[in-house]
Design a protein around this motif. Sequence first.
Motif, PDB file in Angstrom:
ATOM      1  N   ALA A 178       0.858  -1.189   0.000  1.00 53.19           N
ATOM      2  CA  ALA A 178       0.000   0.000   0.000  1.00 53.19           C
ATOM      3  C   ALA A 178       0.888   1.230   0.000  1.00 53.19           C
ATOM      4  CB  ALA A 178      -0.882   0.008   1.234  1.00 53.19           C
ATOM      5  N   ILE A 179       0.548   2.167  -0.893  1.00 51.83           N
ATOM      6  CA  ILE A 179       1.271   3.435  -0.914  1.00 51.83           C
ATOM      7  C   ILE A 179       0.281   4.534  -0.542  1.00 51.83           C
ATOM      8  CG2 ILE A 179       2.734   4.991  -2.275  1.00 51.83           C
ATOM      9  CD1 ILE A 179       3.930   2.492  -3.112  1.00 51.83           C
ATOM     10  N   LEU A 180       0.531   5.145   0.578  1.00 48.93           N
ATOM     11  CA  LEU A 180      -0.348   6.195   1.085  1.00 48.93           C
ATOM     12  C   LEU A 180       0.232   7.568   0.785  1.00 48.93           C
ATOM     13  CD1 LEU A 180      -1.368   5.130   4.706  1.00 48.93           C
ATOM     14  CD2 LEU A 180      -2.868   5.568   2.766  1.00 48.93           C
ATOM     15  N   SER A 181      -0.614   8.458   0.340  1.00 44.90           N
ATOM     16  CA  SER A 181      -0.223   9.863   0.171  1.00 44.90           C
ATOM     17  C   SER A 181      -1.220  10.697   0.968  1.00 44.90           C
ATOM     18  CB  SER A 181      -0.310  10.297  -1.300  1.00 44.90           C
ATOM     19  OG  SER A 181       0.242   9.330  -2.155  1.00 44.90           O
ATOM     20  N   ALA A 182      -0.773  11.867   1.411  1.00 45.33           N
ATOM     21  CA  ALA A 182      -1.699  12.712   2.175  1.00 45.33           C
ATOM     22  C   ALA A 182      -2.574  13.544   1.247  1.00 45.33           C
ATOM     23  CB  ALA A 182      -0.924  13.614   3.129  1.00 45.33           C
ATOM     24  N   LEU A 183      -2.014  14.014   0.137  1.00 48.37           N
ATOM     25  CA  LEU A 183      -2.722  14.965  -0.722  1.00 48.37           C
ATOM     26  C   LEU A 183      -2.783  14.476  -2.166  1.00 48.37           C
ATOM     27  CD1 LEU A 183      -0.900  18.142   0.607  1.00 48.37           C
ATOM     28  CD2 LEU A 183      -3.263  17.502   1.076  1.00 48.37           C
ATOM     29  N   PRO A 184      -3.862  14.835  -2.904  1.00 47.98           N
ATOM     30  CA  PRO A 184      -3.978  14.407  -4.307  1.00 47.98           C
ATOM     31  C   PRO A 184      -2.774  14.817  -5.143  1.00 47.98           C
ATOM     32  CG  PRO A 184      -5.984  15.533  -3.585  1.00 47.98           C
ATOM     33  CD  PRO A 184      -5.020  15.638  -2.448  1.00 47.98           C
ATOM     34  N   GLU A 185      -2.209  15.995  -4.878  1.00 45.84           N
ATOM     35  CA  GLU A 185      -1.046  16.456  -5.663  1.00 45.84           C
ATOM     36  C   GLU A 185       0.131  15.496  -5.525  1.00 45.84           C
ATOM     37  OE1 GLU A 185      -2.827  18.217  -3.607  1.00 45.84           O
ATOM     38  OE2 GLU A 185      -3.169  20.264  -4.326  1.00 45.84           O
ATOM     39  N   GLU A 186       0.227  14.850  -4.361  1.00 44.86           N
ATOM     40  CA  GLU A 186       1.345  13.926  -4.136  1.00 44.86           C
ATOM     41  C   GLU A 186       1.061  12.566  -4.774  1.00 44.86           C
ATOM     42  OE1 GLU A 186       2.933  14.593   0.164  1.00 44.86           O
ATOM     43  OE2 GLU A 186       0.785  14.816   0.203  1.00 44.86           O
ATOM     44  N   GLN A 187      -0.217  12.268  -4.987  1.00 44.80           N
ATOM     45  CA  GLN A 187      -0.604  10.947  -5.475  1.00 44.80           C
ATOM     46  C   GLN A 187      -0.749  10.887  -6.999  1.00 44.80           C
ATOM     47  OE1 GLN A 187      -4.646   9.630  -5.213  1.00 44.80           O
ATOM     48  NE2 GLN A 187      -4.091   7.778  -4.107  1.00 44.80           N
ATOM     49  N   ARG A 217       2.245  -4.675   3.392  1.00 43.04           N
ATOM     50  CA  ARG A 217       3.047  -3.592   3.986  1.00 43.04           C
ATOM     51  C   ARG A 217       2.462  -2.248   3.588  1.00 43.04           C
ATOM     52  NH1 ARG A 217       6.162  -5.472  -0.682  1.00 43.04           N
ATOM     53  NH2 ARG A 217       7.215  -7.124   0.466  1.00 43.04           N
ATOM     54  N   VAL A 218       2.781  -1.236   4.372  1.00 41.05           N
ATOM     55  CA  VAL A 218       2.271   0.117   4.104  1.00 41.05           C
ATOM     56  C   VAL A 218       3.449   1.083   4.050  1.00 41.05           C
ATOM     57  CG1 VAL A 218       0.802   1.991   4.960  1.00 41.05           C
ATOM     58  CG2 VAL A 218       0.100  -0.387   5.307  1.00 41.05           C
ATOM     59  N   VAL A 219       3.468   1.884   2.988  1.00 42.61           N
ATOM     60  CA  VAL A 219       4.520   2.901   2.847  1.00 42.61           C
ATOM     61  C   VAL A 219       3.832   4.257   2.679  1.00 42.61           C
ATOM     62  CG1 VAL A 219       6.437   3.707   1.416  1.00 42.61           C
ATOM     63  CG2 VAL A 219       6.101   1.260   1.771  1.00 42.61           C
ATOM     64  N   PHE A 220       4.244   5.217   3.475  1.00 43.27           N
ATOM     65  CA  PHE A 220       3.671   6.566   3.392  1.00 43.27           C
ATOM     66  C   PHE A 220       4.674   7.483   2.712  1.00 43.27           C
ATOM     67  CE2 PHE A 220       0.196   8.916   5.693  1.00 43.27           C
ATOM     68  CZ  PHE A 220       0.314  10.064   4.943  1.00 43.27           C
ATOM     69  N   THR A 221       4.236   8.178   1.672  1.00 42.39           N
ATOM     70  CA  THR A 221       5.090   9.215   1.077  1.00 42.39           C
ATOM     71  C   THR A 221       4.326  10.533   1.172  1.00 42.39           C
ATOM     72  OG1 THR A 221       4.265   9.216  -1.188  1.00 42.39           O
ATOM     73  CG2 THR A 221       5.897   7.542  -0.640  1.00 42.39           C
ATOM     74  N   CYS A 255      -0.770   0.083  12.104  1.00 39.64           N
ATOM     75  CA  CYS A 255       0.091  -0.970  11.552  1.00 39.64           C
ATOM     76  C   CYS A 255       0.653  -1.849  12.669  1.00 39.64           C
ATOM     77  CB  CYS A 255       1.210  -0.367  10.702  1.00 39.64           C
ATOM     78  SG  CYS A 255       0.594   0.251   9.115  1.00 39.64           S
ATOM     79  N   LEU A 256       0.973  -1.258  13.814  1.00 40.10           N
ATOM     80  CA  LEU A 256       1.414  -2.078  14.961  1.00 40.10           C
ATOM     81  C   LEU A 256       0.278  -3.001  15.394  1.00 40.10           C
ATOM     82  CD1 LEU A 256       3.401   0.449  17.196  1.00 40.10           C
ATOM     83  CD2 LEU A 256       4.328  -1.516  15.965  1.00 40.10           C
ATOM     84  N   ASP A 257      -0.939  -2.467  15.447  1.00 33.34           N
ATOM     85  CA  ASP A 257      -2.091  -3.276  15.867  1.00 33.34           C
ATOM     86  C   ASP A 257      -2.268  -4.506  14.980  1.00 33.34           C
ATOM     87  OD1 ASP A 257      -2.677  -1.450  17.853  1.00 33.34           O
ATOM     88  OD2 ASP A 257      -4.210  -0.390  16.697  1.00 33.34           O
ATOM     89  N   TYR A 258      -2.087  -4.309  13.666  1.00 36.63           N
ATOM     90  CA  TYR A 258      -2.335  -5.391  12.709  1.00 36.63           C
ATOM     91  C   TYR A 258      -1.076  -6.180  12.359  1.00 36.63           C
ATOM     92  CZ  TYR A 258      -7.139  -3.939  11.809  1.00 36.63           C
ATOM     93  OH  TYR A 258      -8.475  -3.669  11.936  1.00 36.63           O
ATOM     94  N   GLY A 259       0.071  -5.782  12.912  1.00 39.41           N
ATOM     95  CA  GLY A 259       1.325  -6.461  12.561  1.00 39.41           C
ATOM     96  C   GLY A 259       1.717  -6.244  11.104  1.00 39.41           C
ATOM     97  N   MET A 260       1.324  -5.095  10.539  1.00 39.22           N
ATOM     98  CA  MET A 260       1.691  -4.778   9.140  1.00 39.22           C
ATOM     99  C   MET A 260       2.964  -3.932   9.157  1.00 39.22           C
ATOM    100  SD  MET A 260      -1.752  -3.683   7.036  1.00 39.22           S
ATOM    101  CE  MET A 260      -2.126  -2.252   8.031  1.00 39.22           C
ATOM    102  N   PRO A 261       4.016  -4.352   8.439  1.00 38.79           N
ATOM    103  CA  PRO A 261       5.211  -3.511   8.361  1.00 38.79           C
ATOM    104  C   PRO A 261       4.874  -2.131   7.788  1.00 38.79           C
ATOM    105  CG  PRO A 261       5.660  -5.699   7.508  1.00 38.79           C
ATOM    106  CD  PRO A 261       4.171  -5.620   7.729  1.00 38.79           C
ATOM    107  N   PHE A 262       5.453  -1.107   8.404  1.00 32.15           N
ATOM    108  CA  PHE A 262       5.161   0.278   8.007  1.00 32.15           C
ATOM    109  C   PHE A 262       6.461   1.060   7.884  1.00 32.15           C
ATOM    110  CE2 PHE A 262       4.325   4.682   9.709  1.00 32.15           C
ATOM    111  CZ  PHE A 262       3.694   5.165   8.571  1.00 32.15           C
TER     112      PHE A 262
END
Length: 249
Positions: free
Chosen positions: A4-13, A70-74, A201-208
Amino acid sequence: MTTAILSALPEEQSGLVGRLDHARRVTHAGRAFWEGELHGKPVVLALSGIGKVAAATTATVLAERFRVARVVFTGVAGGVGEGVRVGDVVVARDYVQHDMDASPLFERWRVPGYPGVRLPCDAALTAHLSGAVSACLAGEITDFHTHADGRPPRLHEGLMASGDRFVTCAQVSRALRDPLVAAGHDVLAVEMEGAAVAQVCLDYGMPFAAVRTISDRADDDAHVDFPLFIQTVASRYADHIVRHLLKSL
Ligand code: ADE
């Protein structure tokens, strides 16, 4: 193994969505999720929403509905650490919620029920992310922000802080940072979502893992620097870093 790739704003995504192969848009919990392949790897792209609760909902959907590996935030952040300048890149080793305070029942900043003030990111995924950022900064420097004094952008790694406040004043920034530093938590940058995603992510054991480009210094100029950076460079950073990261996974 979907990332999963998370972005905060549409411009970043927007750049990431544009490059998605076999794109499929799914709506859940009032949010759009983009499934597909990016650089040959299965991904789900999502907007976190703004603030800790919105980001926690998005992260929960990624766990429950999409079962991502896994989850990655940019995204972008305000630099508060010494020498953390606009255009630099911060990779989080861990997170603190700077607006959490259940003292005197619990230590200040500690989310009750969690082992410490700091919510750790996944070490292995974070190492991949740092490697991707280093490769970008070494290779595609022209596409990145260069400081007025000619200094190239730098990678910093360490503690990031999240809270439900956009910090636009040097006094507020100091009031937030100084007590954390005095307690041994040398915070580099501030934003509004990452710590909530780290907690889910800690709750679900998903690498972040999380990377944030510095759009402003969380000071009296932040309201000008932030939108300018978002419109001009933020999505280029995200494109390059995600490409290098996915190739390395
Ligand atoms: N994200 C980017 N800049 C920020 C700031 N100054 N405060 C909170 N979140 C941010």
